[in-house]
Design a protein around this motif. Sequence first.
Motif, PDB file in Angstrom:
ATOM      1  N   MET A   2       0.843  -1.195   0.000  1.00  0.00           N
ATOM      2  CA  MET A   2       0.000   0.000   0.000  1.00  0.00           C
ATOM      3  C   MET A   2       0.877   1.244   0.000  1.00  0.00           C
ATOM      4  SD  MET A   2      -3.129  -0.856  -0.152  1.00  0.00           S
ATOM      5  CE  MET A   2      -3.891   0.694   0.268  1.00  0.00           C
ATOM      6  N   ILE A   3       0.823   1.962  -1.079  1.00  0.00           N
ATOM      7  CA  ILE A   3       1.391   3.301  -1.121  1.00  0.00           C
ATOM      8  C   ILE A   3       0.271   4.204  -1.609  1.00  0.00           C
ATOM      9  CG2 ILE A   3       3.769   2.538  -1.477  1.00  0.00           C
ATOM     10  CD1 ILE A   3       3.442   3.358  -4.450  1.00  0.00           C
ATOM     11  N   SER A   4       0.437   5.476  -1.430  1.00  0.00           N
ATOM     12  CA  SER A   4      -0.628   6.411  -1.776  1.00  0.00           C
ATOM     13  C   SER A   4      -0.091   7.498  -2.703  1.00  0.00           C
ATOM     14  CB  SER A   4      -1.170   7.067  -0.507  1.00  0.00           C
ATOM     15  OG  SER A   4      -0.166   7.930   0.031  1.00  0.00           O
ATOM     16  N   PRO A   5      -0.992   8.222  -3.334  1.00  0.00           N
ATOM     17  CA  PRO A   5      -0.554   9.379  -4.114  1.00  0.00           C
ATOM     18  C   PRO A   5       0.215  10.391  -3.259  1.00  0.00           C
ATOM     19  CG  PRO A   5      -2.768   8.781  -4.756  1.00  0.00           C
ATOM     20  CD  PRO A   5      -2.423   7.939  -3.544  1.00  0.00           C
ATOM     21  N   ASP A   6      -0.174  10.554  -1.991  1.00  0.00           N
ATOM     22  CA  ASP A   6       0.554  11.478  -1.115  1.00  0.00           C
ATOM     23  C   ASP A   6       1.998  11.024  -0.920  1.00  0.00           C
ATOM     24  OD1 ASP A   6      -1.609  13.173  -0.806  1.00  0.00           O
ATOM     25  OD2 ASP A   6      -2.240  12.289   1.104  1.00  0.00           O
ATOM     26  N   TYR A   7       2.202   9.737  -0.706  1.00  0.00           N
ATOM     27  CA  TYR A   7       3.555   9.191  -0.588  1.00  0.00           C
ATOM     28  C   TYR A   7       4.364   9.507  -1.852  1.00  0.00           C
ATOM     29  CZ  TYR A   7       7.264   5.711  -1.034  1.00  0.00           C
ATOM     30  OH  TYR A   7       8.463   5.088  -1.261  1.00  0.00           O
ATOM     31  N   LEU A   9       3.950  11.886  -4.014  1.00  0.00           N
ATOM     32  CA  LEU A   9       4.245  13.311  -4.118  1.00  0.00           C
ATOM     33  C   LEU A   9       5.388  13.694  -3.182  1.00  0.00           C
ATOM     34  CD1 LEU A   9       3.639  16.007  -5.415  1.00  0.00           C
ATOM     35  CD2 LEU A   9       1.818  16.346  -3.728  1.00  0.00           C
ATOM     36  N   VAL A  10       5.389  13.178  -1.976  1.00  0.00           N
ATOM     37  CA  VAL A  10       6.503  13.454  -1.054  1.00  0.00           C
ATOM     38  C   VAL A  10       7.808  12.938  -1.654  1.00  0.00           C
ATOM     39  CG1 VAL A  10       7.517  12.828   1.187  1.00  0.00           C
ATOM     40  CG2 VAL A  10       5.128  13.557   1.049  1.00  0.00           C
ATOM     41  N   MET A  11       7.788  11.742  -2.198  1.00  0.00           N
ATOM     42  CA  MET A  11       9.008  11.171  -2.763  1.00  0.00           C
ATOM     43  C   MET A  11       9.447  11.910  -4.027  1.00  0.00           C
ATOM     44  SD  MET A  11       9.901   9.148  -0.463  1.00  0.00           S
ATOM     45  CE  MET A  11      11.336   8.461  -1.258  1.00  0.00           C
ATOM     46  N   ALA A  12       8.508  12.394  -4.823  1.00  0.00           N
ATOM     47  CA  ALA A  12       8.861  13.188  -6.004  1.00  0.00           C
ATOM     48  C   ALA A  12       9.516  14.501  -5.588  1.00  0.00           C
ATOM     49  CB  ALA A  12       7.621  13.456  -6.855  1.00  0.00           C
ATOM     50  N   ARG A  13       8.999  15.118  -4.528  1.00  0.00           N
ATOM     51  CA  ARG A  13       9.601  16.349  -4.009  1.00  0.00           C
ATOM     52  C   ARG A  13      10.986  16.059  -3.444  1.00  0.00           C
ATOM     53  NH1 ARG A  13       4.170  18.725  -1.104  1.00  0.00           N
ATOM     54  NH2 ARG A  13       3.273  19.632  -2.998  1.00  0.00           N
ATOM     55  N   ALA A  95      10.784  17.543 -13.294  1.00  0.00           N
ATOM     56  CA  ALA A  95       9.501  18.219 -13.516  1.00  0.00           C
ATOM     57  C   ALA A  95       8.442  17.210 -13.960  1.00  0.00           C
ATOM     58  CB  ALA A  95       9.659  19.330 -14.548  1.00  0.00           C
ATOM     59  N   GLU A  96       8.813  16.266 -14.824  1.00  0.00           N
ATOM     60  CA  GLU A  96       7.865  15.239 -15.267  1.00  0.00           C
ATOM     61  C   GLU A  96       7.418  14.364 -14.096  1.00  0.00           C
ATOM     62  OE1 GLU A  96      10.078  13.254 -18.345  1.00  0.00           O
ATOM     63  OE2 GLU A  96       9.495  14.718 -19.870  1.00  0.00           O
ATOM     64  N   ILE A  97       8.357  13.988 -13.238  1.00  0.00           N
ATOM     65  CA  ILE A  97       8.027  13.157 -12.081  1.00  0.00           C
ATOM     66  C   ILE A  97       7.082  13.915 -11.144  1.00  0.00           C
ATOM     67  CG2 ILE A  97       8.947  12.011 -10.027  1.00  0.00           C
ATOM     68  CD1 ILE A  97      11.499  11.411 -11.731  1.00  0.00           C
ATOM     69  N   LEU A  98       7.390  15.181 -10.888  1.00  0.00           N
ATOM     70  CA  LEU A  98       6.519  15.993 -10.016  1.00  0.00           C
ATOM     71  C   LEU A  98       5.127  16.144 -10.608  1.00  0.00           C
ATOM     72  CD1 LEU A  98       9.025  18.705  -8.829  1.00  0.00           C
ATOM     73  CD2 LEU A  98       7.589  17.317  -7.322  1.00  0.00           C
ATOM     74  N   LEU A  99       5.031  16.438 -11.887  1.00  0.00           N
ATOM     75  CA  LEU A  99       3.731  16.592 -12.538  1.00  0.00           C
ATOM     76  C   LEU A  99       2.943  15.287 -12.475  1.00  0.00           C
ATOM     77  CD1 LEU A  99       1.849  18.474 -14.086  1.00  0.00           C
ATOM     78  CD2 LEU A  99       3.006  17.760 -16.197  1.00  0.00           C
ATOM     79  N   TRP A 100       3.610  14.174 -12.746  1.00  0.00           N
ATOM     80  CA  TRP A 100       2.956  12.865 -12.663  1.00  0.00           C
ATOM     81  C   TRP A 100       2.422  12.632 -11.244  1.00  0.00           C
ATOM     82  CZ3 TRP A 100       5.141   8.880  -9.641  1.00  0.00           C
ATOM     83  CH2 TRP A 100       4.478   7.649  -9.715  1.00  0.00           C
ATOM     84  N   ALA A 101       3.272  12.901 -10.236  1.00  0.00           N
ATOM     85  CA  ALA A 101       2.870  12.666  -8.846  1.00  0.00           C
ATOM     86  C   ALA A 101       1.726  13.586  -8.429  1.00  0.00           C
ATOM     87  CB  ALA A 101       4.070  12.850  -7.916  1.00  0.00           C
ATOM     88  N   GLU A 102       1.734  14.820  -8.896  1.00  0.00           N
ATOM     89  CA  GLU A 102       0.661  15.754  -8.547  1.00  0.00           C
ATOM     90  C   GLU A 102      -0.679  15.318  -9.120  1.00  0.00           C
ATOM     91  OE1 GLU A 102       2.245  19.447  -9.999  1.00  0.00           O
ATOM     92  OE2 GLU A 102       3.449  19.765  -8.192  1.00  0.00           O
ATOM     93  N   VAL A 107      -6.245   4.957  -7.790  1.00  0.00           N
ATOM     94  CA  VAL A 107      -6.524   3.917  -8.775  1.00  0.00           C
ATOM     95  C   VAL A 107      -5.341   3.727  -9.736  1.00  0.00           C
ATOM     96  CG1 VAL A 107      -7.701   5.444 -10.435  1.00  0.00           C
ATOM     97  CG2 VAL A 107      -8.312   3.000 -10.311  1.00  0.00           C
ATOM     98  N   ASP A 108      -4.541   4.771  -9.939  1.00  0.00           N
ATOM     99  CA  ASP A 108      -3.376   4.674 -10.823  1.00  0.00           C
ATOM    100  C   ASP A 108      -2.285   3.774 -10.246  1.00  0.00           C
ATOM    101  OD1 ASP A 108      -4.547   6.519 -12.635  1.00  0.00           O
ATOM    102  OD2 ASP A 108      -3.738   8.203 -11.461  1.00  0.00           O
ATOM    103  N   LEU A 109      -2.342   3.539  -8.945  1.00  0.00           N
ATOM    104  CA  LEU A 109      -1.336   2.706  -8.287  1.00  0.00           C
ATOM    105  C   LEU A 109      -1.788   1.251  -8.151  1.00  0.00           C
ATOM    106  CD1 LEU A 109      -0.376   5.273  -5.524  1.00  0.00           C
ATOM    107  CD2 LEU A 109       1.021   4.616  -7.508  1.00  0.00           C
ATOM    108  N   ALA A 110      -2.986   0.966  -8.595  1.00  0.00           N
ATOM    109  CA  ALA A 110      -3.549  -0.385  -8.503  1.00  0.00           C
ATOM    110  C   ALA A 110      -3.202  -1.184  -9.760  1.00  0.00           C
ATOM    111  CB  ALA A 110      -5.060  -0.305  -8.326  1.00  0.00           C
ATOM    112  N   GLY A 111      -3.319  -2.475  -9.654  1.00  0.00           N
ATOM    113  CA  GLY A 111      -3.155  -3.341 -10.816  1.00  0.00           C
ATOM    114  C   GLY A 111      -1.706  -3.630 -11.148  1.00  0.00           C
ATOM    115  N   GLU A 112      -1.525  -4.155 -12.339  1.00  0.00           N
ATOM    116  CA  GLU A 112      -0.216  -4.608 -12.805  1.00  0.00           C
ATOM    117  C   GLU A 112       0.343  -3.646 -13.845  1.00  0.00           C
ATOM    118  OE1 GLU A 112       1.343  -7.957 -12.117  1.00  0.00           O
ATOM    119  OE2 GLU A 112       0.015  -7.676 -10.395  1.00  0.00           O
TER     120      GLU A 112
END
Length: 172
Positions: A2-7, A9-13, A95-102, A107-112
């Motif tokens: 389990m990771i989250s979009p917030d995680y 974003l913190v890691m992208a920053r 910048a691409e990583i930050l934009l992606w994380a933002e 649901v984007d973190l689910a699946g294969e």
Amino acid sequence: MMISPDYCLVMARYNAWQNRQMKHAFEALDEAQLGKDRKAFFGSILGTANHLLWGDMIWMSRFAGTARPEGGITESPTLTASRGEWEIARFRTDAEILLWAERLRAVDLAGELSWYSGAVGRNVSKPMALCVTHMFNHQTHHRGQVHAMLTAAGVAAPVSDLAFMPEEGPWL
């Protein structure tokens, strides 16, 4: 896992903050010192920084459809030819990583995630969350190698503790 979009974003920053500090540390060395073979896995400081950049680019091409880097892992240390080229490519990729994380949703973190891996020479399918976690772990691993090489070269290496990351940007 389990990771989250917030995680993410913190890691992208964190990634952008670390790379900005690495850029400043590189300014203490000339091109020959950056390119000197230091017997690390990817040779030099610049070679290792290039491999890290290549890895981020390849993962982002899988996660967000951004451009794939040229070559494979064996060519990754020569992705850019100079500090200046590396700085430009690093800035764009961060910048691409930050934009992606933002923009990321749970649901984007689910699946294969499925892709062809040149490293193992076959198609691979792994949980998306594992792949994202791997990208951030890969960054930290190789920045640790760069940190050690900078220290050995007599350069004050950046603060790398996640707990001391500034809470406010700029991230780039």
